[in-house]
Design an enzyme around this catalytic site. Structure first.
Site, PDB file in Angstrom:
ATOM      1  N   ASN A  23       0.813  -1.221   0.000  1.00  0.00           N
ATOM      2  CA  ASN A  23       0.000   0.000   0.000  1.00  0.00           C
ATOM      3  C   ASN A  23       0.843   1.266   0.000  1.00  0.00           C
ATOM      4  OD1 ASN A  23      -2.229  -1.582  -0.187  1.00  0.00           O
ATOM      5  ND2 ASN A  23      -2.785  -1.446   1.982  1.00  0.00           N
ATOM      6  N   ARG A 400      -2.012 -10.649  -5.183  1.00  0.00           N
ATOM      7  CA  ARG A 400      -2.049  -9.188  -5.254  1.00  0.00           C
ATOM      8  C   ARG A 400      -1.251  -8.581  -4.106  1.00  0.00           C
ATOM      9  NH1 ARG A 400      -7.805  -6.559  -6.102  1.00  0.00           N
ATOM     10  NH2 ARG A 400      -6.364  -4.808  -6.031  1.00  0.00           N
TER      11      ARG A 400
HETATM   12  C1  EPZ Z   1      -6.550   1.855   1.734  1.00  0.00           C
HETATM   13  O1  EPZ Z   1      -7.710   1.802   0.932  1.00  0.00           O
HETATM   14  C2  EPZ Z   1      -5.869   0.497   1.538  1.00  0.00           C
HETATM   15  N1  EPZ Z   1      -5.518   0.321   0.144  1.00  0.00           N
HETATM   16  C3  EPZ Z   1      -6.818  -0.623   1.980  1.00  0.00           C
HETATM   17  O2  EPZ Z   1      -6.099  -1.862   1.875  1.00  0.00           O
HETATM   18  C4  EPZ Z   1      -7.188  -0.403   3.449  1.00  0.00           C
HETATM   19  O3  EPZ Z   1      -8.131  -1.379   3.830  1.00  0.00           O
HETATM   20  C5  EPZ Z   1      -7.801   1.002   3.626  1.00  0.00           C
HETATM   21  O4  EPZ Z   1      -6.873   1.999   3.131  1.00  0.00           O
HETATM   22  C6  EPZ Z   1      -8.100   1.309   5.100  1.00  0.00           C
HETATM   23  O5  EPZ Z   1      -6.943   1.197   5.853  1.00  0.00           O
HETATM   24  C7  EPZ Z   1      -4.420   0.949  -0.352  1.00  0.00           C
HETATM   25  O6  EPZ Z   1      -3.726   1.660   0.346  1.00  0.00           O
HETATM   26  C8  EPZ Z   1      -4.109   0.711  -1.798  1.00  0.00           C
HETATM   27  P1  EPZ Z   1     -10.031   4.525   2.717  1.00  0.00           P
HETATM   28  P2  EPZ Z   1      -8.578   3.156   0.682  1.00  0.00           P
HETATM   29  O7  EPZ Z   1     -10.140   5.608   1.718  1.00  0.00           O
HETATM   30  O8  EPZ Z   1      -7.669   4.312   0.521  1.00  0.00           O
HETATM   31  C9  EPZ Z   1     -14.735   4.999   2.587  1.00  0.00           C
HETATM   32  C10 EPZ Z   1      -5.699  -4.074   1.231  1.00  0.00           C
HETATM   33  O9  EPZ Z   1      -6.226  -5.133   1.593  1.00  0.00           O
HETATM   34  N2  EPZ Z   1     -14.441   6.059   1.620  1.00  0.00           N
HETATM   35  O10 EPZ Z   1      -9.366   4.813   4.038  1.00  0.00           O
HETATM   36  O11 EPZ Z   1      -9.573   2.878  -0.372  1.00  0.00           O
HETATM   37  C11 EPZ Z   1     -14.498   3.630   1.964  1.00  0.00           C
HETATM   38  O12 EPZ Z   1     -15.652   3.225   1.258  1.00  0.00           O
HETATM   39  C12 EPZ Z   1      -6.566  -2.855   0.946  1.00  0.00           C
HETATM   40  O13 EPZ Z   1      -4.458  -3.900   1.088  1.00  0.00           O
HETATM   41  C13 EPZ Z   1     -15.472   6.899   1.202  1.00  0.00           C
HETATM   42  O14 EPZ Z   1     -16.617   6.761   1.623  1.00  0.00           O
HETATM   43  O15 EPZ Z   1      -9.308   3.258   2.100  1.00  0.00           O
HETATM   44  C14 EPZ Z   1     -14.216   2.752   3.148  1.00  0.00           C
HETATM   45  O16 EPZ Z   1     -15.445   2.339   3.723  1.00  0.00           O
HETATM   46  C15 EPZ Z   1      -8.051  -3.165   1.095  1.00  0.00           C
HETATM   47  N3  EPZ Z   1     -15.205   7.868   0.288  1.00  0.00           N
HETATM   48  C16 EPZ Z   1     -13.488   3.692   4.107  1.00  0.00           C
HETATM   49  O17 EPZ Z   1     -13.804   5.037   3.677  1.00  0.00           O
HETATM   50  C17 EPZ Z   1     -13.932   8.050  -0.214  1.00  0.00           C
HETATM   51  O18 EPZ Z   1     -13.737   8.979  -1.033  1.00  0.00           O
HETATM   52  C18 EPZ Z   1     -11.980   3.491   4.124  1.00  0.00           C
HETATM   53  O19 EPZ Z   1     -11.506   3.914   2.902  1.00  0.00           O
HETATM   54  C19 EPZ Z   1     -12.898   7.196   0.221  1.00  0.00           C
HETATM   55  C20 EPZ Z   1     -13.170   6.210   1.145  1.00  0.00           C
END
Ligand code: EPZ
Length: 421
Positions: A23, A400
């Site tokens: 990540n 992945r």
């Molecule tokens: C990052 O995803 C990681 N991926 C995820 O890891 C990780 O689970 C997540 O952070 C939380 O720690 C990468 O870094 C590539 P978020 P990201 O934006 O950035 C909601 C793995 O297994 N949200 O913190 O997508 C979203 O729907 C992956 O390695 C909005 O609503 O996580 C979720 O419910 C899986 N609107 C929550 O926030 C937005 O614009 C967390 O999302 C963005 C997010």
């Protein structure tokens, strides 16, 4: 499609080297779009998601060369000819949205396909868009794409996140490095991957302060120069392997691991009756007694318990003494592994975002289906503890985020092999 067969084989002993963070690397690779000079990442992990990001950057005209078996990535955003990130590539990996901020900052325009959801949730990007609008971008959603423009360049501003989104913080931080004037990100994500990205951007000449706290200040500059950055260790891979002694006994030393990368997780391991000891080379983990204690776990934004280790922790709770409760508060559908663990004899009751796990004496090997990256790891861990063979299907999910998982586990005595299907 490949599958992996795991046969429970009792306590495991030895060392496992932790790779660079998927990540962190996925956030740092798009940073090359911010500069005309080369950015080199060392300690990069050799994973299919990294290959997907490489494909995306090359489709935009960036040069990416991967050396030393994927460990070293040398990239150059000198000749970015295109500003369109197409659906065909973006749909493979949600982190593709992280090219939006850098493209907009460097070229003043970007067209990026909406990534779409995945099995663990809808995964909207509204917070990414809100942040870029606060920096002066004009955004329009059309036919599944984000059309973004900033004719006179981005200008610094105040971004107040209603939720500490990791990706939105990364996109905003990268975009702000080339915006005119200063930017403040409030309620920013505090994850170690955010800190590592800030360090990488600073090595490129960015002016950033406060990373790791919920308020990050960025002073825009005209340009960023090249740099060489070593990617931090993968704390989720680390946590996954630290669970092994809890599942089947023995003692594992994770080389390159640091408990400070996942303090809340390590505290839960200790609460479950697992020894966690920092060593000169990493972290050594062993299980006291022959069964771990039941736990209550709630996933939260960093520094709370990481959602990316929830599935793996559930595998261990399946054979704990007593009843555990796991509450998933980050994603709306991240218990897909529960039904597969139940096929192995686990006793799990899922109600909405809460899973109640009644520990059983033993799990039984069974054919199971991987549904997403971390669920796949959970099934491999359960297979280590089960009697008999567990066949995990659709292991492309696993590839992945885990480098050579069967080799790393075989090296500590696991009976595990990949079968090409
Ligand atoms: C990052 O995803 C990681 N991926 C995820 O890891 C990780 O689970 C997540 O952070 C939380 O720690 C990468 O870094 C590539 P978020 P990201 O934006 O950035 C909601 C793995 O297994 N949200 O913190 O997508 C979203 O729907 C992956 O390695 C909005 O609503 O996580 C979720 O419910 C899986 N609107 C929550 O926030 C937005 O614009 C967390 O999302 C963005 C997010």
């Amino acid at each position: 499609m490949d599958s992996i067969r795991v046969t429970g084989n009792g306590p495991l002993y030895g060392t496992i080297t932790i790779a660079g963070s998927k990540n962190a690397c996925l956030a740092q690779m798009p940073a090359t779009l911010l500069s005309e000079e080369p950015l080199t990442l060392t300690n990069a992990p050799n994973l299919s998601d990294i290959k997907t990001m490489t494909e995306l950057l090359r489709s935009l005209g960036a040069e990416v060369s991967s050396m030393q078996n994927g460990r070293v990535l040398t990239m150059s955003g000198h000749d970015i000819g295109k500003h369109v990130a197409v659906y065909d590539i973006v749909r493979k990996m949600r982190a593709s949205i992280l090219v939006l901020g850098p493209l907009l900052a460097r070229l003043g325009r970007a067209v990026v396909s909406l990534p779409g959801g995945c099995v663990i949730g809808a995964r909207p990007v509204d917070l990414h868009l809100m942040a870029l609008e606060a920096l002066g971008a004009k955004l329009e959603l059309r036919d599944g794409y984000v059309y973004a423009s900033a004719k006179n360049g981005l200008s610094g501003g105040l971004v107040e996140f209603p939720f500490a989104s990791v990706g939105a913080t990364e996109n905003a931080m990268m975009a702000a490095t080339l915006a005119r004037g200063s930017t403040i990100l409030k309620n920013a994500a505090r994850d170690p991957e955010i800190v590592d990205l800030a360090i990488c951007l600073r090595e490129m000449g960015a002016k950033i302060k406060g990373e790791g706290t919920s308020e990050i200040a960025i002073e825009g500059t005209d340009r960023l120069h090249g740099a060489t950055h070593s990617v931090m260790a993968d704390r989720i891979e680390m946590g996954t392997y630290m669970l092994v002694p809890g599942l089947c006994g023995g003692e594992i030393e994770c080389i390159g691991a640091k408990t400070t990368l996942a303090t809340a997780f390590c505290e839960k391991l200790s609460e479950a009756g697992i020894n966690v000891e920092e060593t000169k080379k990493g972290v050594k983990v062993s299980r006291k007694g022959d069964h771990v204690k039941a736990l209550n776990v709630v996933t939260e934004t960093y520094p709370g318990f990481p959602t990316d280790l929830q599935a793996q922790m559930m595998a261990m709770m399946c054979i704990a003494n007593g009843e555990s409760v796991l509450e998933e508060k980050i994603f709306e559908n991240r218990f897909m592994h529960a039904s597969e663990l139940i096929r192995m004899g686990a006793s799990i009751n899922v109600q909405g975002g809460t899973a109640t796990v009644a520990g059983v004496k033993k799990l039984k090997g069974a054919p199971v289906m991987a549904t997403d990256l971390r669920a796949s790891a959970s099934l491999i861990l359960a297979g280590l503890a089960a009697t008999g063979d567990t066949i995990v299907n659709r292991v492309y999910h696993l590839d992945r985020g885990y480098e050579r998982i069967e080799e790393k586990l075989r090296n500590v005595g696991a009976l595990i092999e990949r079968m090409s299907g």
